[in-house]
Design an enzyme around this catalytic site. Structure first.
Site, mmCIF file in Angstrom:
data_model
loop_
_atom_site.group_PDB
_atom_site.id
_atom_site.type_symbol
_atom_site.label_atom_id
_atom_site.label_comp_id
_atom_site.label_asym_id
_atom_site.label_seq_id
_atom_site.Cartn_x
_atom_site.Cartn_y
_atom_site.Cartn_z
ATOM 1 N N ARG A 97 21.086 6.690 80.716
ATOM 2 C CA ARG A 97 21.414 7.310 82.001
ATOM 3 C C ARG A 97 20.257 8.030 82.682
ATOM 4 O O ARG A 97 20.286 8.232 83.890
ATOM 5 C CB ARG A 97 22.598 8.259 81.833
ATOM 6 C CG ARG A 97 23.886 7.508 81.622
ATOM 7 C CD ARG A 97 25.090 8.293 82.015
ATOM 8 N NE ARG A 97 25.204 9.519 81.240
ATOM 9 C CZ ARG A 97 26.213 10.370 81.377
ATOM 10 N NH1 ARG A 97 27.156 10.139 82.239
ATOM 11 N NH2 ARG A 97 26.267 11.462 80.652
ATOM 12 N N LYS A 193 31.077 10.144 94.795
ATOM 13 C CA LYS A 193 31.168 11.126 93.709
ATOM 14 C C LYS A 193 29.836 11.856 93.531
ATOM 15 O O LYS A 193 28.781 11.256 93.638
ATOM 16 C CB LYS A 193 31.519 10.390 92.412
ATOM 17 C CG LYS A 193 31.645 11.260 91.184
ATOM 18 C CD LYS A 193 32.067 10.447 89.961
ATOM 19 C CE LYS A 193 30.885 9.813 89.246
ATOM 20 N NZ LYS A 193 31.274 9.088 88.024
ATOM 21 N N ALA A 226 35.425 10.843 80.272
ATOM 22 C CA ALA A 226 36.640 10.491 81.027
ATOM 23 C C ALA A 226 36.887 11.455 82.200
ATOM 24 O O ALA A 226 37.973 11.458 82.774
ATOM 25 C CB ALA A 226 37.875 10.401 80.129
HETATM 26 C C1 R5P Z 1 28.173 7.386 86.282
HETATM 27 O O1 R5P Z 1 27.359 7.280 87.162
HETATM 28 C C2 R5P Z 1 28.703 6.257 85.480
HETATM 29 O O2 R5P Z 1 28.759 5.059 86.208
HETATM 30 C C3 R5P Z 1 30.078 6.588 84.932
HETATM 31 O O3 R5P Z 1 30.953 6.783 86.018
HETATM 32 C C4 R5P Z 1 30.007 7.841 84.120
HETATM 33 O O4 R5P Z 1 29.003 7.770 83.143
HETATM 34 C C5 R5P Z 1 31.332 8.139 83.464
HETATM 35 O O5 R5P Z 1 31.224 9.374 82.808
HETATM 36 P P1 R5P Z 1 32.477 10.307 82.595
HETATM 37 O O6 R5P Z 1 33.500 9.477 81.865
HETATM 38 O O7 R5P Z 1 31.923 11.429 81.726
HETATM 39 O O8 R5P Z 1 32.955 10.807 83.911
#
Ligand code: R5P
Length: 303
Positions: A97, A193, A226
């Site tokens: 990431r 987001k 999540a």
């Molecule tokens: C973020 O940019 C990714 O595409 C995923 O949405 C993210 O890693 C999901 O993480 P979490 O489940 O902690 O919200």
């Protein structure tokens, strides 16, 4: 050709070997008393094409650095046996990431891992649904970037859900969601987001598109804590969405993920076996699709 695996996700490695109709290469692994790893490749790989497989996490022991180090030691041990080439098979790319610096003083860990792989002796890599594809241009070896996308398309085609809309949970997922909307000929909606990055907390989510009365499939690259799922599902339900499905490639499932999934009003969470899932994280909502054949196909192309 030879196919070796590290210890992060042996079930998937075995499934890939089965699809390729080959045996896993013999490798001995032990721990020294001080905790350092010992690896011995027990095959003659001289002048052979060697595939070395590792994932990022395994049942009950989420020690990502340990698996990365294990992979690097295996690659180094293989290199010293003078194979023709070494191809790393990484269904889940570690430290995926951090692909850019957002503040001075940070590391770009995704390219750091690529440099480590190169230094250990990798000639090429097969990776699955990277968090951000553009990072590949900074890798110093060729990369086959493959995807579980078609598996999800097939899954939802077979389900034949009426009034289905695909929703991108963030801008990063928009390209994938657009492609999905075309492949299934269904409408598209999306969220904008933003998050408090260090603490994995979703700070803002705004909806674009119509979801009232629709069945929904949210499509993402991974599910980590999540938090994204919970925030997206809350907003979708507020806006009158019916059944919600969440599909993503990598079930990272860290921190509060298991309990959040259990409590979330979703019909199904569809993931792949890119990462081994702890038995305690399994439940009726969780559907796992294997990427073994997708990986085996690319390995066959490159052998
Ligand atoms: C973020 O940019 C990714 O595409 C995923 O949405 C993210 O890693 C999901 O993480 P979490 O489940 O902690 O919200």
């Amino acid at each position: 050709m030879y196919f070796f695996t590290g210890t992060a996700n042996p079930d998937l490695a075995k499934a890939v070997a089965k699809a390729l109709k080959i045996k896993l290469g013999k490798v001995k692994q032990e721990l020294f008393s001080d905790g350092e790893l010992y690896v011995n490749i027990e095959e003659d790989v001289k002048d052979q094409t060697v595939f070395v497989f590792q994932s990022g996490k395994r049942k009950n022991k989420p020690i990502i650095h340990r698996y990365l180090m294990e992979l690097l030691i295996m690659i180094d041990a293989l290199k010293l046996l003078k194979p023709k080439k070494i191809i790393a098979v990484l269904p889940f790319f570690p430290y995926r990431r951090q692909i850019e610096k957002t503040e001075s003083g940070e590391s770009i860990t995704a390219t750091l891992v690529a440099r480590l792989l190169k230094a250990a002796g990798v000639d090429r890599a097969i990776v699955l649904d990277l968090h951000e594809e553009s990072i590949i241009k900074d890798f110093d070896f060729p990369v086959s970037h493959i995807s579980a996308f078609d598996l999800f398309v097939k899954y939802f085609k077979e389900k034949k859900l009426p009034n289905l809309t695909v929703v991108a949970p963030d801008e990063g997922s928009l390209v994938r969601a657009k492609k999905f909307s075309k492949a299934l000929d269904i409408p598209l909606a999306s969220f904008e987001k933003s998050r408090d990055r260090l603490h994995d907390v979703v700070a803002k989510m705004e909806m674009q598109g119509k979801v009232d009365g629709q069945n929904i499939v949210l499509l993402d690259d991974e599910i980590n804590t999540a938090g994204t799922l919970v925030e997206a599902v809350d907003r979708l339900k507020d806006q009158g969405a019916k059944d919600i499905y969440f599909a993503c490639t990598h079930p990272v499932l860290s921190g509060p993920a298991a309990i959040r999934i259990k409590q979330a009003p979703i019909k199904e969470l569809i993931v792949t076996d890119s990462i081994a899932i702890k038995d305690t994280d399994k439940n009726d909502k969780l559907k796992v699709i294997s990427v073994a054949d997708v990986l085996a196909k690319e390995i066959k192309n490159l052998k």
